[in-house]
Design an enzyme around this catalytic site. Structure first.
Site, PDB file in Angstrom:
ATOM      1  N   GLU A 251       0.498  -1.309  -0.176  1.00 19.40           N
ATOM      2  CA  GLU A 251       0.242   0.229   0.103  1.00 19.40           C
ATOM      3  C   GLU A 251       0.857   1.048   0.017  1.00 19.40           C
ATOM      4  OE1 GLU A 251      -3.331  -0.275   2.371  1.00 19.40           O
ATOM      5  OE2 GLU A 251      -3.804  -2.259   2.042  1.00 19.40           O
TER       6      GLU A 251
HETATM    7  C1  LIG Z   1       2.841  -9.695   0.357  1.00 18.38           C
HETATM    8  C2  LIG Z   1       2.599  -8.367  -0.611  1.00 18.38           C
HETATM    9  C3  LIG Z   1       0.913  -8.737  -0.583  1.00 18.38           C
HETATM   10  C4  LIG Z   1       0.190  -6.987  -1.158  1.00 18.38           C
HETATM   11  N1  LIG Z   1      -0.942  -7.188  -1.338  1.00 18.38           N
HETATM   12  C5  LIG Z   1      -1.171  -6.489  -2.641  1.00 18.38           C
HETATM   13  C6  LIG Z   1      -2.234  -6.458  -3.185  1.00 18.38           C
HETATM   14  O1  LIG Z   1      -2.996  -6.694  -2.562  1.00 18.38           O
HETATM   15  N2  LIG Z   1      -2.675  -5.682  -4.302  1.00 18.38           N
HETATM   16  C7  LIG Z   1      -1.645  -4.708  -5.023  1.00 18.38           C
HETATM   17  O2  LIG Z   1      -2.340  -3.533  -5.891  1.00 18.38           O
HETATM   18  N3  LIG Z   1      -0.803  -4.793  -4.429  1.00 18.38           N
HETATM   19  C8  LIG Z   1       0.426  -6.014  -3.565  1.00 18.38           C
HETATM   20  N4  LIG Z   1       1.187  -5.802  -3.244  1.00 18.38           N
HETATM   21  C9  LIG Z   1       2.198  -4.948  -4.219  1.00 18.38           C
HETATM   22  C10 LIG Z   1       2.937  -3.797  -3.384  1.00 18.38           C
HETATM   23  O3  LIG Z   1       1.702  -2.505  -3.248  1.00 18.38           O
HETATM   24  C11 LIG Z   1       4.244  -3.271  -4.254  1.00 18.38           C
HETATM   25  O4  LIG Z   1       4.551  -4.069  -4.177  1.00 18.38           O
HETATM   26  C12 LIG Z   1       4.622  -2.016  -3.739  1.00 18.38           C
HETATM   27  O5  LIG Z   1       3.561  -0.785  -4.255  1.00 18.38           O
HETATM   28  C13 LIG Z   1       5.731  -1.651  -4.137  1.00 18.38           C
HETATM   29  O6  LIG Z   1       6.100  -2.087  -5.559  1.00 18.38           O
HETATM   30  P1  LIG Z   1       7.243  -3.215  -6.172  1.00 18.38           P
HETATM   31  O7  LIG Z   1       7.449  -3.937  -6.086  1.00 18.38           O
HETATM   32  O8  LIG Z   1       7.233  -3.518  -7.103  1.00 18.38           O
HETATM   33  O9  LIG Z   1       8.534  -2.044  -5.649  1.00 18.38           O
HETATM   34  P2  LIG Z   1       8.842  -0.704  -7.311  1.00 18.38           P
HETATM   35  O10 LIG Z   1       8.165  -0.324  -7.290  1.00 18.38           O
HETATM   36  O11 LIG Z   1       9.835  -1.896  -7.696  1.00 18.38           O
HETATM   37  O12 LIG Z   1      10.573  -0.459  -5.885  1.00 18.38           O
HETATM   38  C14 LIG Z   1      11.566  -1.202  -5.352  1.00 18.38           C
HETATM   39  C15 LIG Z   1      12.361   0.187  -4.390  1.00 18.38           C
HETATM   40  O13 LIG Z   1      12.142   1.415  -5.076  1.00 18.38           O
HETATM   41  C16 LIG Z   1      11.559   2.311  -4.386  1.00 18.38           C
HETATM   42  N5  LIG Z   1      11.062   2.953  -5.122  1.00 18.38           N
HETATM   43  C17 LIG Z   1      10.143   3.157  -6.411  1.00 18.38           C
HETATM   44  N6  LIG Z   1       9.697   3.801  -6.663  1.00 18.38           N
HETATM   45  C18 LIG Z   1      10.067   5.258  -6.375  1.00 18.38           C
HETATM   46  C19 LIG Z   1      10.894   6.970  -5.808  1.00 18.38           C
HETATM   47  N7  LIG Z   1       9.885   7.422  -7.191  1.00 18.38           N
HETATM   48  N8  LIG Z   1      11.117   7.575  -5.071  1.00 18.38           N
HETATM   49  C20 LIG Z   1      12.036   6.793  -4.082  1.00 18.38           C
HETATM   50  N9  LIG Z   1      11.947   5.527  -3.975  1.00 18.38           N
HETATM   51  C21 LIG Z   1      11.309   4.577  -5.042  1.00 18.38           C
HETATM   52  C22 LIG Z   1      10.387   1.592  -3.481  1.00 18.38           C
HETATM   53  O14 LIG Z   1      10.639   2.113  -1.961  1.00 18.38           O
HETATM   54  C23 LIG Z   1      11.103   0.368  -3.145  1.00 18.38           C
HETATM   55  O15 LIG Z   1      12.274   0.922  -2.056  1.00 18.38           O
HETATM   56  C24 LIG Z   1       1.390  -5.931  -2.345  1.00 18.38           C
HETATM   57  C25 LIG Z   1       2.659  -7.060  -1.841  1.00 18.38           C
HETATM   58  C26 LIG Z   1       3.787  -7.584  -1.070  1.00 18.38           C
HETATM   59  C27 LIG Z   1       4.429  -8.450  -0.937  1.00 18.38           C
END
Ligand SMILES: Cc1cc2nc3c(=O)[nH]c(=O)nc-3n(C[C@H](O)[C@H](O)[C@H](O)COP(=O)(O)OP(=O)(O)OC[C@H]3O[C@@H](n4cnc5c(N)ncnc54)[C@H](O)[C@@H]3O)c2cc1C
Length: 380
Positions: free
Chosen positions: A363
Protein backbone atom coordinates in the site's frame (compact mmCIF):
# COMPACT_ATOMS: atom_id res chain seq x y z
CA UNK A 1 -9.21 17.52 23.02
CA UNK A 2 -10.12 14.09 24.40
CA UNK A 3 -7.78 11.08 24.21
CA UNK A 4 -10.15 8.61 25.88
CA UNK A 5 -12.00 5.84 24.08
CA UNK A 6 -15.79 5.58 24.43
CA UNK A 7 -17.46 2.64 26.19
CA UNK A 8 -18.43 1.32 22.77
CA UNK A 9 -14.85 1.53 21.50
CA UNK A 10 -13.62 -0.34 24.56
CA UNK A 11 -16.22 -3.08 24.00
CA UNK A 12 -15.21 -3.43 20.35
CA UNK A 13 -11.52 -3.58 21.29
CA UNK A 14 -12.21 -6.23 23.93
CA UNK A 15 -14.28 -8.31 21.50
CA UNK A 16 -11.43 -8.24 18.96
CA UNK A 17 -8.87 -9.04 21.67
CA UNK A 18 -10.95 -11.94 22.90
CA UNK A 19 -11.38 -13.31 19.37
CA UNK A 20 -7.65 -12.98 18.68
CA UNK A 21 -6.71 -14.78 21.89
CA UNK A 22 -9.25 -17.60 21.68
CA UNK A 23 -9.53 -18.16 17.92
CA UNK A 24 -6.40 -16.79 16.24
CA UNK A 25 -3.66 -17.65 18.72
CA UNK A 26 -4.16 -21.43 18.64
CA UNK A 27 -2.71 -22.60 15.35
CA UNK A 28 -1.02 -19.32 14.36
CA UNK A 29 2.45 -20.93 14.24
CA UNK A 30 1.18 -23.83 12.15
CA UNK A 31 -0.68 -21.50 9.77
CA UNK A 32 2.50 -19.45 9.31
CA UNK A 33 4.48 -22.62 8.68
CA UNK A 34 2.01 -24.12 6.19
CA UNK A 35 0.91 -20.81 4.62
CA UNK A 36 -2.77 -21.46 5.25
CA UNK A 37 -5.75 -19.65 6.71
CA UNK A 38 -8.96 -21.65 7.19
CA UNK A 39 -12.21 -20.40 5.72
CA UNK A 40 -13.83 -21.17 9.07
CA UNK A 41 -11.88 -18.34 10.71
CA UNK A 42 -12.87 -15.97 7.90
CA UNK A 43 -16.50 -16.95 8.51
CA UNK A 44 -16.15 -16.21 12.23
CA UNK A 45 -14.61 -12.80 11.53
CA UNK A 46 -17.58 -12.13 9.26
CA UNK A 47 -20.02 -13.09 12.02
CA UNK A 48 -18.31 -10.65 14.37
CA UNK A 49 -18.73 -7.88 11.81
CA UNK A 50 -15.00 -7.55 11.12
CA UNK A 51 -15.29 -7.90 7.34
CA UNK A 52 -17.44 -4.79 6.84
CA UNK A 53 -16.56 -2.72 9.88
CA UNK A 54 -17.31 0.74 8.47
CA UNK A 55 -19.99 -0.27 5.94
CA UNK A 56 -23.50 1.10 6.40
CA UNK A 57 -25.77 -1.54 8.01
CA UNK A 58 -28.18 -1.15 5.08
CA UNK A 59 -25.51 -2.96 3.01
CA UNK A 60 -24.85 -5.57 5.69
CA UNK A 61 -21.99 -3.76 7.41
CA UNK A 62 -21.33 -3.00 11.06
CA UNK A 63 -21.68 0.78 10.69
CA UNK A 64 -18.72 1.48 12.96
CA UNK A 65 -16.23 4.33 12.71
CA UNK A 66 -12.59 4.32 11.62
CA UNK A 67 -11.39 4.42 15.25
CA UNK A 68 -13.17 1.07 15.77
CA UNK A 69 -11.52 -0.26 12.62
CA UNK A 70 -8.08 0.72 13.99
CA UNK A 71 -8.82 -0.93 17.34
CA UNK A 72 -9.90 -4.17 15.68
CA UNK A 73 -6.90 -4.13 13.34
CA UNK A 74 -4.49 -3.58 16.22
CA UNK A 75 -5.88 -6.44 18.28
CA UNK A 76 -5.94 -8.93 15.39
CA UNK A 77 -2.42 -7.91 14.32
CA UNK A 78 -0.96 -8.45 17.79
CA UNK A 79 -1.63 -12.14 17.26
CA UNK A 80 -1.97 -12.79 13.53
CA UNK A 81 -1.07 -10.19 10.90
CA UNK A 82 -2.13 -12.61 8.16
CA UNK A 83 -5.70 -12.44 9.45
CA UNK A 84 -5.56 -8.68 9.77
CA UNK A 85 -4.35 -8.03 6.22
CA UNK A 86 -7.27 -10.06 4.92
CA UNK A 87 -9.57 -7.88 7.03
CA UNK A 88 -7.80 -4.69 5.97
CA UNK A 89 -7.97 -5.33 2.23
CA UNK A 90 -11.61 -6.41 2.40
CA UNK A 91 -12.59 -3.39 4.50
CA UNK A 92 -10.56 -0.46 3.28
CA UNK A 93 -9.82 -1.26 -0.30
CA UNK A 94 -12.77 -3.33 -1.45
CA UNK A 95 -15.79 -2.45 0.73
CA UNK A 96 -14.82 1.20 1.09
CA UNK A 97 -14.11 1.51 -2.64
CA UNK A 98 -17.51 0.09 -3.55
CA UNK A 99 -19.45 1.99 -0.90
CA UNK A 100 -17.84 5.34 -1.69
CA UNK A 101 -17.76 5.11 -5.48
CA UNK A 102 -19.93 2.19 -6.63
CA UNK A 103 -23.44 2.45 -8.10
CA UNK A 104 -26.45 1.39 -6.03
CA UNK A 105 -26.71 -1.71 -8.21
CA UNK A 106 -23.04 -2.61 -7.57
CA UNK A 107 -23.52 -2.11 -3.84
CA UNK A 108 -26.57 -4.36 -3.75
CA UNK A 109 -24.94 -7.04 -5.85
CA UNK A 110 -21.43 -7.10 -4.32
CA UNK A 111 -21.06 -4.98 -1.20
CA UNK A 112 -23.89 -6.69 0.70
CA UNK A 113 -22.04 -10.02 0.48
CA UNK A 114 -18.54 -8.60 1.02
CA UNK A 115 -19.53 -6.65 4.13
CA UNK A 116 -20.83 -9.74 5.89
CA UNK A 117 -17.86 -11.93 4.95
CA UNK A 118 -20.09 -14.19 2.87
CA UNK A 119 -17.73 -13.23 0.06
CA UNK A 120 -14.19 -11.86 0.09
CA UNK A 121 -12.61 -9.22 -2.09
CA UNK A 122 -9.21 -8.38 -3.57
CA UNK A 123 -7.75 -5.12 -4.85
CA UNK A 124 -5.65 -5.51 -7.98
CA UNK A 125 -3.41 -2.59 -8.84
CA UNK A 126 0.20 -3.88 -8.83
CA UNK A 127 1.80 -5.41 -11.90
CA UNK A 128 5.23 -6.85 -12.65
CA UNK A 129 6.27 -3.47 -14.12
CA UNK A 130 3.93 -1.17 -12.17
CA UNK A 131 4.37 -1.15 -8.39
CA UNK A 132 5.27 2.21 -6.88
CA UNK A 133 4.76 3.72 -10.32
CA UNK A 134 1.14 2.66 -10.52
CA UNK A 135 0.43 4.89 -13.53
CA UNK A 136 2.47 2.53 -15.76
CA UNK A 137 -0.41 0.08 -16.09
CA UNK A 138 0.21 -2.53 -18.79
CA UNK A 139 -3.12 -4.26 -18.19
CA UNK A 140 -5.59 -3.02 -20.77
CA UNK A 141 -9.37 -2.82 -20.81
CA UNK A 142 -10.67 -2.20 -24.31
CA UNK A 143 -14.12 -0.65 -24.69
CA UNK A 144 -16.29 -2.91 -26.88
CA UNK A 145 -19.59 -1.07 -26.51
CA UNK A 146 -21.58 -2.93 -23.87
CA UNK A 147 -18.51 -4.54 -22.32
CA UNK A 148 -14.75 -4.20 -21.82
CA UNK A 149 -12.12 -6.82 -22.64
CA UNK A 150 -9.34 -7.07 -20.07
CA UNK A 151 -5.85 -8.41 -20.81
CA UNK A 152 -2.82 -8.39 -18.54
CA UNK A 153 -1.14 -9.59 -15.35
CA UNK A 154 -1.54 -8.45 -11.76
CA UNK A 155 0.90 -9.59 -9.12
CA UNK A 156 1.18 -9.68 -5.34
CA UNK A 157 -2.60 -9.77 -4.92
CA UNK A 158 -3.69 -10.30 -1.31
CA UNK A 159 -6.70 -12.64 -1.00
CA UNK A 160 -5.83 -13.46 -4.62
CA UNK A 161 -6.78 -17.12 -4.51
CA UNK A 162 -9.72 -17.05 -2.13
CA UNK A 163 -11.64 -13.98 -3.30
CA UNK A 164 -14.99 -13.91 -5.06
CA UNK A 165 -14.78 -10.28 -6.17
CA UNK A 166 -11.71 -8.53 -7.65
CA UNK A 167 -11.42 -4.78 -8.16
CA UNK A 168 -9.09 -4.54 -11.14
CA UNK A 169 -7.35 -1.38 -12.34
CA UNK A 170 -6.57 -1.23 -16.06
CA UNK A 171 -5.61 1.19 -18.82
CA UNK A 172 -8.44 1.96 -21.24
CA UNK A 173 -6.82 4.83 -23.13
CA UNK A 174 -3.04 5.11 -23.09
CA UNK A 175 -3.10 8.52 -24.78
CA UNK A 176 -4.82 9.98 -21.72
CA UNK A 177 -2.17 8.70 -19.26
CA UNK A 178 -3.51 8.27 -15.73
CA UNK A 179 -6.80 9.87 -16.80
CA UNK A 180 -7.28 6.91 -19.13
CA UNK A 181 -7.29 4.36 -16.30
CA UNK A 182 -10.45 2.63 -15.02
CA UNK A 183 -11.43 0.28 -12.19
CA UNK A 184 -13.58 -2.79 -12.83
CA UNK A 185 -15.38 -5.41 -10.80
CA UNK A 186 -14.27 -8.85 -11.98
CA UNK A 187 -15.85 -12.01 -10.60
CA UNK A 188 -13.98 -15.23 -9.92
CA UNK A 189 -14.77 -17.72 -12.66
CA UNK A 190 -15.22 -15.20 -15.47
CA UNK A 191 -13.80 -16.91 -18.60
CA UNK A 192 -10.13 -16.03 -19.19
CA UNK A 193 -9.47 -15.06 -15.57
CA UNK A 194 -6.79 -17.35 -14.10
CA UNK A 195 -5.19 -17.48 -10.65
CA UNK A 196 -1.48 -18.34 -10.45
CA UNK A 197 0.27 -20.26 -7.64
CA UNK A 198 0.52 -18.84 -4.12
CA UNK A 199 3.67 -16.84 -3.30
CA UNK A 200 6.08 -18.33 -0.73
CA UNK A 201 6.69 -15.33 1.54
CA UNK A 202 8.94 -14.08 4.34
CA UNK A 203 6.04 -12.88 6.48
CA UNK A 204 2.24 -12.74 6.68
CA UNK A 205 2.55 -16.27 5.39
CA UNK A 206 -1.03 -17.20 6.27
CA UNK A 207 -2.30 -14.55 3.87
CA UNK A 208 -3.07 -15.59 0.36
CA UNK A 209 -0.90 -13.78 -2.23
CA UNK A 210 -1.16 -14.64 -5.93
CA UNK A 211 -0.41 -13.48 -9.45
CA UNK A 212 -3.55 -13.11 -11.57
CA UNK A 213 -3.81 -13.48 -15.32
CA UNK A 214 -6.46 -11.88 -17.51
CA UNK A 215 -6.79 -13.25 -21.03
CA UNK A 216 -9.62 -11.62 -22.99
CA UNK A 217 -11.84 -11.38 -19.92
CA UNK A 218 -15.22 -9.90 -20.89
CA UNK A 219 -16.50 -7.55 -18.21
CA UNK A 220 -19.93 -5.91 -18.56
CA UNK A 221 -19.90 -2.13 -18.76
CA UNK A 222 -21.99 -1.83 -15.60
CA UNK A 223 -18.99 -3.30 -13.72
CA UNK A 224 -16.88 -0.20 -14.28
CA UNK A 225 -16.56 1.87 -11.09
CA UNK A 226 -17.27 5.58 -11.48
CA UNK A 227 -17.05 7.78 -14.55
CA UNK A 228 -14.80 6.88 -17.47
CA UNK A 229 -11.19 7.67 -16.47
CA UNK A 230 -11.83 7.61 -12.70
CA UNK A 231 -9.73 4.47 -12.04
CA UNK A 232 -6.46 6.05 -10.95
CA UNK A 233 -8.17 8.48 -8.60
CA UNK A 234 -10.24 5.56 -7.29
CA UNK A 235 -7.06 3.62 -6.53
CA UNK A 236 -5.34 6.55 -4.81
CA UNK A 237 -8.41 7.44 -2.72
CA UNK A 238 -8.99 3.88 -1.53
CA UNK A 239 -5.27 3.38 -0.81
CA UNK A 240 -5.23 6.53 1.32
CA UNK A 241 -7.79 4.93 3.67
CA UNK A 242 -6.08 1.56 3.33
CA UNK A 243 -2.92 3.09 4.77
CA UNK A 244 -4.76 3.72 8.04
CA UNK A 245 -5.50 -0.01 8.16
CA UNK A 246 -1.89 -0.98 7.45
CA UNK A 247 -0.63 1.60 9.97
CA UNK A 248 -2.95 -0.03 12.53
CA UNK A 249 -1.59 -3.42 11.49
CA UNK A 250 1.97 -2.18 12.10
CA UNK A 251 0.89 -0.75 15.45
CA UNK A 252 -0.58 -4.12 16.42
CA UNK A 253 2.53 -6.04 15.36
CA UNK A 254 4.72 -3.65 17.40
CA UNK A 255 2.50 -3.70 20.48
CA UNK A 256 2.11 -7.49 20.30
CA UNK A 257 5.89 -7.89 20.28
CA UNK A 258 6.27 -5.34 23.07
CA UNK A 259 3.76 -7.13 25.31
CA UNK A 260 5.57 -10.43 24.81
CA UNK A 261 8.97 -8.82 25.47
CA UNK A 262 7.75 -7.09 28.64
CA UNK A 263 6.31 -10.33 30.02
CA UNK A 264 9.43 -12.29 29.15
CA UNK A 265 11.73 -9.70 30.72
CA UNK A 266 9.87 -10.01 34.02
CA UNK A 267 10.24 -13.80 34.04
CA UNK A 268 13.67 -14.50 32.60
CA UNK A 269 16.54 -14.27 35.06
CA UNK A 270 20.21 -13.54 34.33
CA UNK A 271 22.94 -12.62 36.81
CA UNK A 272 20.58 -13.28 39.72
CA UNK A 273 17.75 -10.97 38.71
CA UNK A 274 14.92 -10.65 36.19
CA UNK A 275 16.38 -9.19 33.00
CA UNK A 276 14.02 -6.17 33.16
CA UNK A 277 16.14 -5.03 36.10
CA UNK A 278 19.15 -4.61 33.82
CA UNK A 279 19.06 -1.05 32.61
CA UNK A 280 19.92 -2.00 29.03
CA UNK A 281 16.70 -4.05 28.87
CA UNK A 282 14.63 -1.55 30.86
CA UNK A 283 15.65 1.24 28.46
CA UNK A 284 14.68 -0.90 25.49
CA UNK A 285 11.24 -1.31 27.07
CA UNK A 286 11.01 2.44 27.66
CA UNK A 287 11.87 3.18 24.03
CA UNK A 288 9.45 0.57 22.76
CA UNK A 289 6.57 1.84 24.84
CA UNK A 290 7.23 5.48 23.92
CA UNK A 291 7.55 4.84 20.20
CA UNK A 292 4.48 2.62 20.11
CA UNK A 293 2.46 5.31 21.88
CA UNK A 294 3.71 7.91 19.38
CA UNK A 295 2.69 5.60 16.51
CA UNK A 296 -0.72 5.09 18.14
CA UNK A 297 -1.28 8.87 18.25
CA UNK A 298 -0.56 9.21 14.53
CA UNK A 299 -2.77 6.25 13.61
CA UNK A 300 -5.65 7.46 15.77
CA UNK A 301 -5.34 11.00 14.45
CA UNK A 302 -5.56 9.78 10.86
CA UNK A 303 -8.65 7.70 11.76
CA UNK A 304 -10.20 10.64 13.59
CA UNK A 305 -9.63 12.95 10.61
CA UNK A 306 -11.28 10.42 8.31
CA UNK A 307 -14.26 10.12 10.66
CA UNK A 308 -14.59 13.91 10.75
CA UNK A 309 -14.72 14.04 6.96
CA UNK A 310 -11.43 15.92 6.72
CA UNK A 311 -8.72 15.21 4.17
CA UNK A 312 -6.54 12.44 5.61
CA UNK A 313 -4.07 11.78 2.78
CA UNK A 314 -1.07 13.17 4.63
CA UNK A 315 -2.19 11.88 8.02
CA UNK A 316 -2.55 8.31 6.74
CA UNK A 317 0.82 8.47 4.97
CA UNK A 318 2.52 9.74 8.16
CA UNK A 319 0.78 7.11 10.28
CA UNK A 320 1.87 4.31 7.95
CA UNK A 321 5.42 5.60 7.54
CA UNK A 322 5.99 5.93 11.26
CA UNK A 323 4.05 2.93 12.57
CA UNK A 324 5.73 0.59 10.07
CA UNK A 325 9.19 1.88 11.09
CA UNK A 326 8.32 1.34 14.75
CA UNK A 327 7.01 -2.15 13.97
CA UNK A 328 10.21 -3.12 12.16
CA UNK A 329 12.58 -1.66 14.75
CA UNK A 330 10.71 -2.76 17.85
CA UNK A 331 10.09 -6.33 16.73
CA UNK A 332 13.86 -6.66 16.28
CA UNK A 333 14.26 -5.42 19.87
CA UNK A 334 11.62 -7.87 21.09
CA UNK A 335 13.63 -10.72 19.55
CA UNK A 336 16.77 -9.35 21.25
CA UNK A 337 15.06 -9.24 24.66
CA UNK A 338 14.08 -12.89 24.20
CA UNK A 339 17.70 -13.89 23.52
CA UNK A 340 17.97 -17.36 21.95
CA UNK A 341 14.30 -17.99 22.60
CA UNK A 342 13.50 -15.06 20.35
CA UNK A 343 14.97 -16.99 17.45
CA UNK A 344 12.54 -19.91 17.63
CA UNK A 345 8.91 -20.08 16.59
CA UNK A 346 7.20 -20.97 19.86
CA UNK A 347 7.90 -17.53 21.36
CA UNK A 348 6.10 -15.74 18.48
CA UNK A 349 8.39 -12.69 18.25
CA UNK A 350 10.39 -13.97 15.27
CA UNK A 351 7.12 -14.24 13.32
CA UNK A 352 6.11 -10.72 14.32
CA UNK A 353 9.53 -9.50 13.15
CA UNK A 354 9.05 -11.19 9.78
CA UNK A 355 5.48 -9.88 9.53
CA UNK A 356 6.56 -6.32 10.34
CA UNK A 357 8.60 -5.93 7.14
CA UNK A 358 5.64 -5.99 4.79
CA UNK A 359 4.10 -2.93 6.46
CA UNK A 360 6.98 -0.88 5.00
CA UNK A 361 6.29 -2.22 1.52
CA UNK A 362 2.61 -2.69 0.61
CA UNK A 363 0.00 0.00 0.00
CA UNK A 364 2.90 2.29 -0.87
CA UNK A 365 6.48 1.76 0.29
CA UNK A 366 7.97 4.04 2.96
CA UNK A 367 9.69 5.98 0.19
CA UNK A 368 6.33 6.57 -1.49
CA UNK A 369 4.81 7.74 1.82
CA UNK A 370 7.64 10.27 2.04
CA UNK A 371 6.78 11.50 -1.45
CA UNK A 372 3.14 12.01 -0.37
CA UNK A 373 4.15 13.75 2.88
CA UNK A 374 6.84 15.95 1.33
CA UNK A 375 4.46 17.10 -1.42
CA UNK A 376 1.92 18.03 1.25
CA UNK A 377 4.52 19.82 3.34
CA UNK A 378 5.87 21.81 0.41
CA UNK A 379 2.39 22.68 -0.92
CA UNK A 380 1.50 23.90 2.58
C1 LIG B 1 2.76 -9.65 0.44
C2 LIG B 1 2.34 -8.58 -0.51
C3 LIG B 1 1.00 -8.28 -0.67
C4 LIG B 1 0.58 -7.30 -1.57
N1 LIG B 1 -0.76 -7.09 -1.78
C5 LIG B 1 -1.14 -6.29 -2.81
C6 LIG B 1 -2.52 -6.20 -3.20
O1 LIG B 1 -3.40 -6.80 -2.58
N2 LIG B 1 -2.84 -5.45 -4.28
C7 LIG B 1 -1.90 -4.76 -4.99
O2 LIG B 1 -2.28 -4.11 -5.96
N3 LIG B 1 -0.60 -4.82 -4.66
C8 LIG B 1 -0.19 -5.58 -3.59
N4 LIG B 1 1.13 -5.66 -3.26
C9 LIG B 1 2.12 -4.94 -4.04
C10 LIG B 1 2.77 -3.79 -3.30
O3 LIG B 1 1.87 -2.74 -3.11
C11 LIG B 1 4.02 -3.39 -4.09
O4 LIG B 1 4.98 -4.42 -3.92
C12 LIG B 1 4.58 -2.06 -3.65
O5 LIG B 1 3.72 -1.01 -4.00
C13 LIG B 1 5.98 -1.78 -4.24
O6 LIG B 1 5.99 -2.00 -5.60
P1 LIG B 1 7.15 -2.91 -6.26
O7 LIG B 1 7.18 -4.19 -5.51
O8 LIG B 1 6.93 -2.98 -7.71
O9 LIG B 1 8.47 -2.14 -5.94
P2 LIG B 1 9.13 -0.97 -6.85
O10 LIG B 1 8.08 0.02 -7.20
O11 LIG B 1 9.90 -1.60 -7.94
O12 LIG B 1 10.12 -0.32 -5.81
C14 LIG B 1 11.41 -0.86 -5.52
C15 LIG B 1 12.11 0.09 -4.56
O13 LIG B 1 12.29 1.37 -5.21
C16 LIG B 1 11.71 2.39 -4.41
N5 LIG B 1 11.15 3.44 -5.28
C17 LIG B 1 10.35 3.29 -6.36
N6 LIG B 1 10.02 4.48 -6.87
C18 LIG B 1 10.65 5.42 -6.10
C19 LIG B 1 10.68 6.85 -6.10
N7 LIG B 1 10.02 7.58 -7.01
N8 LIG B 1 11.42 7.47 -5.16
C20 LIG B 1 12.08 6.76 -4.22
N9 LIG B 1 12.08 5.41 -4.16
C21 LIG B 1 11.35 4.76 -5.08
C22 LIG B 1 10.63 1.69 -3.60
O14 LIG B 1 10.28 2.43 -2.44
C23 LIG B 1 11.30 0.37 -3.30
O15 LIG B 1 12.17 0.52 -2.20
C24 LIG B 1 1.56 -6.58 -2.30
C25 LIG B 1 2.93 -6.87 -2.11
C26 LIG B 1 3.32 -7.85 -1.26
C27 LIG B 1 4.79 -8.16 -1.13
Amino acid sequence: MDFSLTEEHLMIRDAARDFAQTELLPGVIERDDKQTFPQELVRKMGELGFMGIMVDPKYGGSGMDTISYVLIMEELSKIDASASVMVSVNNSLVCYGLEAYGTEEQKQKYLTKLATGEQIGAFCLSEPEAGSDATSQATTAIDKGDHYVINGTKNWITNGGRSDVYLVIAQTDREKGHRGINAFIVEKGMPGFDIGPKEDKLGIRGSDTHTLQFNDVKVPKENRIGEDGFGFKFAMKTLSGGRIGIAAQALGIASGAYELALKYSKERKAFGTEICNHQAIAFKLADMYTEIEAARMLVMKAAWQKDKGENYDMASAMAKLYASKVAMEQTVEAVQIHGGNGFVKEYHVERLMRDAKITQIYEGTSEIQKIVISRGVIKG
